[in-house]
Design a protein around this motif. Structure first.
Motif, PDB file in Angstrom:
ATOM      1  N   ARG A   1       0.145   7.772  -8.116  1.00 14.91           N
ATOM      2  CA  ARG A   1       0.962   6.668  -7.614  1.00 14.91           C
ATOM      3  C   ARG A   1       2.422   7.118  -7.547  1.00 14.91           C
ATOM      4  NH1 ARG A   1      -1.397   2.041 -11.779  1.00 14.91           N
ATOM      5  NH2 ARG A   1      -3.622   2.316 -11.264  1.00 14.91           N
ATOM      6  N   PRO A   2       2.885   7.602  -6.412  1.00  7.68           N
ATOM      7  CA  PRO A   2       4.274   8.076  -6.321  1.00  7.68           C
ATOM      8  C   PRO A   2       5.294   6.993  -6.624  1.00  7.68           C
ATOM      9  CG  PRO A   2       2.996   8.802  -4.427  1.00  7.68           C
ATOM     10  CD  PRO A   2       2.158   7.812  -5.152  1.00  7.68           C
ATOM     11  N   ARG A   3       5.028   5.781  -6.137  1.00  6.49           N
ATOM     12  CA  ARG A   3       5.924   4.648  -6.364  1.00  6.49           C
ATOM     13  C   ARG A   3       5.090   3.421  -6.696  1.00  6.49           C
ATOM     14  NH1 ARG A   3      10.812   6.335  -4.439  1.00  6.49           N
ATOM     15  NH2 ARG A   3      10.593   8.267  -3.223  1.00  6.49           N
ATOM     16  N   THR A   4       5.571   2.616  -7.613  1.00  2.60           N
ATOM     17  CA  THR A   4       4.836   1.418  -7.998  1.00  2.60           C
ATOM     18  C   THR A   4       5.736   0.194  -7.915  1.00  2.60           C
ATOM     19  OG1 THR A   4       5.337   1.827 -10.340  1.00  2.60           O
ATOM     20  CG2 THR A   4       3.229   2.657  -9.499  1.00  2.60           C
ATOM     21  N   PHE A   5       5.112  -0.935  -7.586  1.00  2.00           N
ATOM     22  CA  PHE A   5       5.811  -2.207  -7.470  1.00  2.00           C
ATOM     23  C   PHE A   5       4.955  -3.299  -8.097  1.00  2.00           C
ATOM     24  CE2 PHE A   5       7.026   0.497  -3.919  1.00  2.00           C
ATOM     25  CZ  PHE A   5       8.412   0.470  -3.990  1.00  2.00           C
ATOM     26  N   ALA A   6       5.606  -4.388  -8.438  1.00  2.00           N
ATOM     27  CA  ALA A   6       4.889  -5.491  -9.081  1.00  2.00           C
ATOM     28  C   ALA A   6       3.932  -6.178  -8.116  1.00  2.00           C
ATOM     29  CB  ALA A   6       5.890  -6.500  -9.652  1.00  2.00           C
ATOM     30  N   ASN A   7       4.301  -6.203  -6.841  1.00  2.00           N
ATOM     31  CA  ASN A   7       3.460  -6.859  -5.838  1.00  2.00           C
ATOM     32  C   ASN A   7       3.827  -6.311  -4.451  1.00  2.00           C
ATOM     33  OD1 ASN A   7       5.845  -8.452  -4.960  1.00  2.00           O
ATOM     34  ND2 ASN A   7       5.512  -9.535  -6.913  1.00  2.00           N
ATOM     35  N   MET A   8       3.099  -6.773  -3.438  1.00  3.53           N
ATOM     36  CA  MET A   8       3.304  -6.253  -2.094  1.00  3.53           C
ATOM     37  C   MET A   8       4.653  -6.696  -1.525  1.00  3.53           C
ATOM     38  SD  MET A   8       1.844  -4.180   0.010  1.00  3.53           S
ATOM     39  CE  MET A   8       0.100  -4.145  -0.468  1.00  3.53           C
ATOM     40  N   ASP A   9       5.095  -7.897  -1.874  1.00  3.93           N
ATOM     41  CA  ASP A   9       6.409  -8.351  -1.388  1.00  3.93           C
ATOM     42  C   ASP A   9       7.524  -7.448  -1.898  1.00  3.93           C
ATOM     43  OD1 ASP A   9       5.372 -10.443   0.069  1.00  3.93           O
ATOM     44  OD2 ASP A   9       5.625 -11.919  -1.531  1.00  3.93           O
ATOM     45  N   GLU A  10       7.401  -6.999  -3.142  1.00  8.47           N
ATOM     46  CA  GLU A  10       8.407  -6.090  -3.705  1.00  8.47           C
ATOM     47  C   GLU A  10       8.359  -4.745  -2.995  1.00  8.47           C
ATOM     48  OE1 GLU A  10       8.753  -4.049  -7.966  1.00  8.47           O
ATOM     49  OE2 GLU A  10       9.131  -6.223  -8.088  1.00  8.47           O
TER      50      GLU A  10
ATOM     51  N   PRO B   1      -4.700   9.119   9.902  1.00  9.65           N
ATOM     52  CA  PRO B   1      -4.711   7.673   9.623  1.00  9.65           C
ATOM     53  C   PRO B   1      -4.978   7.436   8.134  1.00  9.65           C
ATOM     54  CG  PRO B   1      -6.794   8.352  10.587  1.00  9.65           C
ATOM     55  CD  PRO B   1      -5.916   9.565  10.605  1.00  9.65           C
ATOM     56  N   PRO B   2      -4.702   6.235   7.632  1.00 13.42           N
ATOM     57  CA  PRO B   2      -5.004   5.943   6.227  1.00 13.42           C
ATOM     58  C   PRO B   2      -6.518   5.961   5.966  1.00 13.42           C
ATOM     59  CG  PRO B   2      -4.310   3.962   7.393  1.00 13.42           C
ATOM     60  CD  PRO B   2      -4.066   5.104   8.316  1.00 13.42           C
ATOM     61  N   VAL B   3      -6.879   6.297   4.748  1.00 10.56           N
ATOM     62  CA  VAL B   3      -8.295   6.376   4.372  1.00 10.56           C
ATOM     63  C   VAL B   3      -8.699   5.121   3.607  1.00 10.56           C
ATOM     64  CG1 VAL B   3      -8.216   8.889   4.274  1.00 10.56           C
ATOM     65  CG2 VAL B   3      -7.775   7.540   2.200  1.00 10.56           C
ATOM     66  N   LYS B   4      -9.997   5.017   3.345  1.00  9.33           N
ATOM     67  CA  LYS B   4     -10.520   3.877   2.582  1.00  9.33           C
ATOM     68  C   LYS B   4     -11.217   4.329   1.304  1.00  9.33           C
ATOM     69  CE  LYS B   4     -11.054   0.993   6.699  1.00  9.33           C
ATOM     70  NZ  LYS B   4     -11.977   0.182   7.542  1.00  9.33           N
ATOM     71  N   THR B   5     -10.954   5.575   0.897  1.00  7.47           N
ATOM     72  CA  THR B   5     -11.528   6.076  -0.358  1.00  7.47           C
ATOM     73  C   THR B   5     -10.511   5.834  -1.484  1.00  7.47           C
ATOM     74  OG1 THR B   5     -10.648   8.289   0.058  1.00  7.47           O
ATOM     75  CG2 THR B   5     -12.846   7.816   0.888  1.00  7.47           C
ATOM     76  N   CYS B   6     -10.749   6.427  -2.641  1.00  4.13           N
ATOM     77  CA  CYS B   6      -9.873   6.184  -3.785  1.00  4.13           C
ATOM     78  C   CYS B   6      -8.652   7.091  -3.794  1.00  4.13           C
ATOM     79  CB  CYS B   6     -10.648   6.363  -5.087  1.00  4.13           C
ATOM     80  SG  CYS B   6     -11.197   8.072  -5.377  1.00  4.13           S
ATOM     81  N   PHE B   7      -8.587   8.083  -2.890  1.00  6.57           N
ATOM     82  CA  PHE B   7      -7.414   8.948  -2.833  1.00  6.57           C
ATOM     83  C   PHE B   7      -7.227   9.470  -1.410  1.00  6.57           C
ATOM     84  CE2 PHE B   7     -10.733  12.084  -3.295  1.00  6.57           C
ATOM     85  CZ  PHE B   7     -10.271  13.202  -2.619  1.00  6.57           C
ATOM     86  N   ASP B   8      -6.034   9.978  -1.166  1.00 12.12           N
ATOM     87  CA  ASP B   8      -5.691  10.520   0.149  1.00 12.12           C
ATOM     88  C   ASP B   8      -4.742  11.691  -0.057  1.00 12.12           C
ATOM     89  OD1 ASP B   8      -5.611  10.852   2.859  1.00 12.12           O
ATOM     90  OD2 ASP B   8      -4.444   9.038   3.284  1.00 12.12           O
ATOM     91  N   VAL B   9      -4.544  12.502   0.984  1.00 13.78           N
ATOM     92  CA  VAL B   9      -3.580  13.601   0.925  1.00 13.78           C
ATOM     93  C   VAL B   9      -2.563  13.413   2.045  1.00 13.78           C
ATOM     94  CG1 VAL B   9      -4.975  15.337  -0.247  1.00 13.78           C
ATOM     95  CG2 VAL B   9      -5.231  15.030   2.222  1.00 13.78           C
TER      96      VAL B   9
ATOM     97  N   VAL C   1      -2.339  11.215  -3.243  1.00  6.26           N
ATOM     98  CA  VAL C   1      -2.033   9.851  -3.670  1.00  6.26           C
ATOM     99  C   VAL C   1      -3.328   9.053  -3.765  1.00  6.26           C
ATOM    100  CG1 VAL C   1       0.267   9.902  -2.664  1.00  6.26           C
ATOM    101  CG2 VAL C   1      -1.653   9.087  -1.290  1.00  6.26           C
ATOM    102  N   GLY C   2      -3.306   8.003  -4.571  1.00  8.49           N
ATOM    103  CA  GLY C   2      -4.503   7.196  -4.711  1.00  8.49           C
ATOM    104  C   GLY C   2      -4.323   6.053  -5.682  1.00  8.49           C
ATOM    105  N   THR C   3      -5.438   5.485  -6.124  1.00 10.88           N
ATOM    106  CA  THR C   3      -5.388   4.331  -7.018  1.00 10.88           C
ATOM    107  C   THR C   3      -5.265   4.742  -8.487  1.00 10.88           C
ATOM    108  OG1 THR C   3      -7.819   4.278  -7.019  1.00 10.88           O
ATOM    109  CG2 THR C   3      -6.682   2.855  -5.448  1.00 10.88           C
ATOM    110  N   HIS C   4      -5.605   5.983  -8.800  1.00  6.07           N
ATOM    111  CA  HIS C   4      -5.498   6.452 -10.181  1.00  6.07           C
ATOM    112  C   HIS C   4      -4.024   6.482 -10.599  1.00  6.07           C
ATOM    113  CE1 HIS C   4      -5.787   9.152 -13.680  1.00  6.07           C
ATOM    114  NE2 HIS C   4      -7.033   8.703 -13.768  1.00  6.07           N
ATOM    115  N   LYS C   5      -3.764   6.268 -11.882  1.00  6.57           N
ATOM    116  CA  LYS C   5      -2.389   6.198 -12.384  1.00  6.57           C
ATOM    117  C   LYS C   5      -1.583   7.456 -12.086  1.00  6.57           C
ATOM    118  CE  LYS C   5      -3.123   2.817 -16.078  1.00  6.57           C
ATOM    119  NZ  LYS C   5      -3.009   2.544 -17.528  1.00  6.57           N
ATOM    120  N   GLU C   6      -2.227   8.609 -12.069  1.00  3.93           N
ATOM    121  CA  GLU C   6      -1.512   9.860 -11.818  1.00  3.93           C
ATOM    122  C   GLU C   6      -1.246  10.092 -10.331  1.00  3.93           C
ATOM    123  OE1 GLU C   6      -3.716  12.976 -13.620  1.00  3.93           O
ATOM    124  OE2 GLU C   6      -3.314  12.305 -15.685  1.00  3.93           O
TER     125      GLU C   6
END
Length: 241
Positions: A210-219, A177-185, A203-208
């Motif tokens: 982020r496999p894919r990035t979007f301007a917002n959740m709708d995008e 399941p998804p985690v609630k920490t700052c990174f996941d595997v 994957v996580g919130t750190h810039k390195e």
């Protein structure tokens, strides 16, 4: 009952008179020339032939004698092996490249050395699971002592706010399941080993991370309607052990 009885009688007289006149004039009138006859045309207008449609190239299933896992690739996509320090342990990494040579996914037939900690100022991942589909794997046996509770093997598309105005996202084959920490595997934990087939192992919130990035959740949600997303999903859901 006829509405016009007198008209029928008149009609009968006219018909008799016409017959008598015809018999009197038969010997005097010149014989009418026969009308030319036309034979029906045997030629037919040719029907336009249908324009042949080009058959799309077929997907192919990749396999390697060094391991049992396999998955499908679309036409023009390639695999590039990346050196790892764990080859002596039978662990290999293959980058999945699209037709332009861009890395879209990573495959690992074993994962080790994964870890990390969140600093005090790290932003936790508030994951929104935008898409999920269970994947049936023949011979699948879950890990006996996983670090987290396991789910069924599934394709997931998860997105999260990074804390700096950007939404990051990942597509992956996982059974966690998804985690609630700052990174996941992104891992598939099996009894034999841990597999990765995703656009990022960690994957996580750190810039390195982020496999894919979007301007917002709708995008990020709109990405699910693209041919690129459909291709990635098909590759991942085609995985077999």
């Amino acid at each position: 009952m006829s509405l016009f009885p007198s008209a029928r009688r008149s009609g009968g007289i006219l018909l008799i008179t016409a017959a008598v006149l015809a018999s009197v004039l038969t010997g005097c009138a010149p014989e009418a020339a026969p009308k030319p006859t036309t034979s029906p045309s045997t030629s037919s207008t040719p029907k336009p032939s249908a324009t042949p449609t080009e058959t799309p190239a077929a997907w192919t299933r990749f396999s390697d004698q060094r391991f049992t896992a396999s998955f499908e690739l679309p036409p023009g996509w390639k695999l590039e092996e990346q050196e790892t320090p764990y080859a002596d342990q039978g662990i290999f990494q293959l980058n999945v490249l699209d037709t332009a040579g861009k890395r879209q996914l990573v495959f690992l037939n074993g994962a080790t050395g994964l870890g990390g900690v969140c600093s005090a100022d790290s932003v936790p991942m508030q994951v929104e699971e935008l898409d999920r589909q269970e994947v049936s794997l023949t011979g699948y046996a879950p890990a006996t002592e996983p670090p987290v509770a396991l789910t069924a093997p599934q394709f997931v598309y998860r997105a999260w706010n990074t804390g700096d105005g950007v939404v990051a996202a990942t597509v992956a084959l996982v059974n966690t399941p998804p985690v609630k920490t700052c990174f996941d595997v992104n891992l598939l934990w099996t009894a034999e080993r841990q597999y990765t087939l995703s656009d990022g192992t960690q994957v996580g919130t750190h810039k390195e991370l982020r496999p894919r990035t979007f301007a917002n959740m709708d995008e990020a949600k709109a990405f699910m309607q693209t041919p690129e997303y459909a291709t990635l999903k098909r590759i991942i859901t085609s995985f077999q052990l």
